[in-house]
Design a protein around this motif. Structure first.
Motif, PDB file in Angstrom:
ATOM      1  N   ALA A  48       0.859  -1.185   0.000  1.00 50.83           N
ATOM      2  CA  ALA A  48       0.000   0.000   0.000  1.00 50.83           C
ATOM      3  C   ALA A  48       0.885   1.221   0.000  1.00 50.83           C
ATOM      4  CB  ALA A  48      -0.888  -0.019   1.243  1.00 50.83           C
ATOM      5  N   GLY A  49       0.251   2.375  -0.162  1.00 50.67           N
ATOM      6  CA  GLY A  49       1.011   3.614  -0.106  1.00 50.67           C
ATOM      7  C   GLY A  49       1.543   4.058  -1.455  1.00 50.67           C
ATOM      8  N   TRP A  50       2.326   5.136  -1.416  1.00 48.30           N
ATOM      9  CA  TRP A  50       2.728   5.816  -2.653  1.00 48.30           C
ATOM     10  C   TRP A  50       3.598   4.994  -3.603  1.00 48.30           C
ATOM     11  CZ3 TRP A  50       7.888   6.431  -3.185  1.00 48.30           C
ATOM     12  CH2 TRP A  50       8.678   6.449  -2.036  1.00 48.30           C
ATOM     13  N   PRO A  51       4.481   4.059  -3.148  1.00 49.00           N
ATOM     14  CA  PRO A  51       5.262   3.311  -4.153  1.00 49.00           C
ATOM     15  C   PRO A  51       4.371   2.501  -5.098  1.00 49.00           C
ATOM     16  CG  PRO A  51       6.236   3.034  -1.963  1.00 49.00           C
ATOM     17  CD  PRO A  51       4.909   3.673  -1.771  1.00 49.00           C
ATOM     18  N   VAL A  52       3.286   1.945  -4.543  1.00 48.08           N
ATOM     19  CA  VAL A  52       2.329   1.192  -5.377  1.00 48.08           C
ATOM     20  C   VAL A  52       1.625   2.151  -6.334  1.00 48.08           C
ATOM     21  CG1 VAL A  52       0.239  -0.251  -5.358  1.00 48.08           C
ATOM     22  CG2 VAL A  52       1.997  -0.571  -3.613  1.00 48.08           C
ATOM     23  N   LEU A  53       1.216   3.314  -5.802  1.00 46.99           N
ATOM     24  CA  LEU A  53       0.548   4.342  -6.625  1.00 46.99           C
ATOM     25  C   LEU A  53       1.410   4.704  -7.835  1.00 46.99           C
ATOM     26  CD1 LEU A  53      -1.896   6.369  -6.714  1.00 46.99           C
ATOM     27  CD2 LEU A  53      -0.445   7.964  -5.472  1.00 46.99           C
ATOM     28  N   LEU A  54       2.720   4.881  -7.592  1.00 47.25           N
ATOM     29  CA  LEU A  54       3.635   5.250  -8.682  1.00 47.25           C
ATOM     30  C   LEU A  54       3.897   4.070  -9.620  1.00 47.25           C
ATOM     31  CD1 LEU A  54       4.025   7.836  -7.012  1.00 47.25           C
ATOM     32  CD2 LEU A  54       6.479   7.591  -7.289  1.00 47.25           C
ATOM     33  N   GLY A  55       3.957   2.864  -9.056  1.00 50.00           N
ATOM     34  CA  GLY A  55       4.295   1.684  -9.866  1.00 50.00           C
ATOM     35  C   GLY A  55       3.161   1.176 -10.752  1.00 50.00           C
ATOM     36  N   LEU A  56       1.911   1.574 -10.434  1.00 48.12           N
ATOM     37  CA  LEU A  56       0.749   1.102 -11.222  1.00 48.12           C
ATOM     38  C   LEU A  56       0.817   1.511 -12.693  1.00 48.12           C
ATOM     39  CD1 LEU A  56      -2.246   1.714  -8.781  1.00 48.12           C
ATOM     40  CD2 LEU A  56      -1.357  -0.484  -9.527  1.00 48.12           C
TER      41      LEU A  56
END
Length: 523
Positions: free
Chosen positions: A205-213
């Motif tokens: 969860a969190g921003w690394p997932v947001l960026l990696g999507l």
């Protein structure tokens, strides 16, 4: 008519490419505080001292500005890549930039490296720079003349959907947070084999997932796009393969008789044989394309310098001053993104009936009026209570105006105002102007806002009016016209003769249907 293969190729190329341009424009806005904390804590772990405030500002400015800078580099790759790899080939190769950036951004926190985020922003910028130019070119060359405008607006529609998707996923309750980091710290003390599935889900969860999507649409495009045809115009005019062009056209149109379009392509090919393939330098020195070139530079610069980024930047403060609670601002931002999507969708349906010129003119009129009234409202809101509500109306009116004309139409016009030999170089110029202007606004707006305050919108208003006047006097309507018909209109403005073949139409290479007809008539 709109056939299933044409609709699918438009959706796949727009979702796989244009969507990510929009997504990466706004993806770092919501998690910015958490990402800056990560920059600071990583630096502290490495050096033992907290990061200097000025250095942190510099690193964050680089994170934001590397995207448009990468976009400029991507635009400079358009001409060599689309000529050597084709339109479809370029889109497929381009996915590698996005997938590499997604992997780097998604793993940046685990790798404890903020440098890879900045590098990834350059890579995803290069991807967006290529995508923002190649998708409109690819779809414009594939579409029949009566659908070219509607299909040409689809990439911009997906850019707005990408922005909205990043805004929704970036809400603090979804992925715009640092939950993964907190959980990771908690898990680091556990012995191996004691991590449950729910812990793993929390960790993801969190921003690394947001960026990696951002890598997912690219992966989908990489798997699906190879099953669709290349641009028929590229196949016939640049590769010289009528057989492949005919097969591609028959599949896209849904019927066998495509002779008329094939002949129109041959006519275009003959008319520009003498000039050969245009480089950017020859495009600037060729008199026959002078007004087309000036027009795309004015429209692309006007699109970015008209203040769209400034309005989005100011929107949060405008809504806060109108009494919207700070915790609800993120939902207001999402609603503005939704208005942007709805109005661009409307443009898809009305561009063929109203035409390109009307939408451009109406859009710039609405934008310039909104900027002028917004300047007044922002200046008076401290003394007149209802002025803050007028500011909100101006923001919404501006976004509606930009979404119906200035945002989607310029890319459609580049496709239509240039022929096959000059189109790649024209997109390279238009794209470079787009990204340079975007970069300039990002760089200068904070200084403008600090020095001029609300009066900075008067500068945007003046740019809107100047672009509006240019379009009114110079840019022709291109609705429902072939590329050759548009070329003749512009030739008159350039005061040049169109180099059309003096040979009769029968001297073009015979298509297979015509060969059969001529054989049967001689028997």
């Amino acid at each position: 008519k709109m056939t299933l293969p044409l609709a699918l190729v438009a959706l796949i190329s727009a979702f796989g490419s244009s969507f990510q341009y929009g997504y990466n424009v706004s993806v770092i806005n919501s998690p910015a505080p958490y990402m800056q904390d990560f920059y600071n804590s990583t630096y502290l772990e490495r050096t033992g001292v907290p990061m200097d405030r000025g250095f942190q500002t510099l690193l964050w400015s680089l994170t934001v500005s590397m995207f448009p800078l990468g976009g400029l580099f991507g635009s400079l790759l358009v001409w060599p890549m689309v000529n050597s790899c084709g339109r479809k080939g370029t889109l497929l190769i381009n996915n590698l930039f996005s997938i590499a950036a997604a992997i780097l951004m998604g793993t940046s926190e685990l790798a404890k490296s903020f440098e890879v985020i900045i590098l990834s922003r350059v890579l995803v910028g290069i991807f967006a720079g290529l995508a923002s130019n190649v998708v409109p070119m690819f779809l414009g060359e594939m579409s029949p003349k009566n659908l070219r405008g509607a299909v040409g607006v689809v990439p911009q529609l997906f850019i707005t959907i990408g922005i909205l998707a990043a805004q929704i996923l970036g809400l603090q309750g979804i992925l715009g947070n640092a939950r993964g980091k907190a959980v990771a710290r908690g898990l680091s003390g556990l012995p191996r084999g004691r991590i449950s599935l729910s812990d793993c889900c929390d960790l993801a969860a969190g921003w690394p997932v947001l960026l990696g999507l951002t890598g997912i649409p690219s992966l989908l495009q990489l798997l699906v796009l190879p099953f669709f045809p290349e641009s028929p115009r590229y196949l016939l005019i640049q590769r010289g393969s009528e057989e492949q062009a005919r097969t591609a056209l028959q599949r896209l149109r849904g019927w066998q008789d495509v002779d008329e379009e094939i002949q129109e392509m041959y006519q275009e090919d003959r008319s520009e044989k003498e000039e050969g393939q245009f480089s950017v330098l020859s495009l600037f020195t060729f008199r026959g394309l002078r007004w087309q070139l000036i027009s795309i530079i004015v429209m692309m610069a006007g699109q970015q310098l008209s203040g769209v980024n400034g309005v989005f930047y100011y929107a949060d403060r405008i809504f806060e001053s109108a009494g919207v609670h700070s915790s609800s601002i993120q939902y207001v931002t999402v609603s503005i993104g939704a208005i942007n999507v709805v109005m661009t969708l409307l443009a898809v349906f009305i561009v063929e009936s109203l035409g390109r010129r009307i939408l451009l003119l109406a859009g710039f009129v609405l934008c310039s009026a909104s900027c002028a009234v917004l300047t007044l409202a922002l200046n008076l809101q401290s003394s007149v209570s209802w002025m803050s509500y007028l500011s909100i109306v101006c923001v919404i009116a501006y976004i509606i105006g930009h979404a119906i004309g200035p945002s989607p139409i310029p890319a459609v016009m580049i496709t239509e105002m240039f022929l096959q030999s000059s189109r790649p170089a024209a997109f390279m110029v238009g794209g470079s102007v787009h990204w340079l202007s975007n970069f300039t606004v990002g760089l200068l707006f904070l200084y403008m806002e600090a020095g001029l305050g609300p009066y900075s919108f008067l500068i945007f208003c003046a740019i809107c009016v100047a672009t509006l006047l240019y379009i009114f006097f110079i840019v022709p309507e291109t609705k429902n016209k072939t590329f050759m018909e548009i070329n003749r209109i512009m030739a008159k403005r350039n005061k040049v003769e169109v180099q059309e073949s003096q040979e009769p139409k029968d001297s073009y290479p015979l298509s297979r249907q015509e060969e059969k007809k001529s054989l049967s008539s001689t028997e």
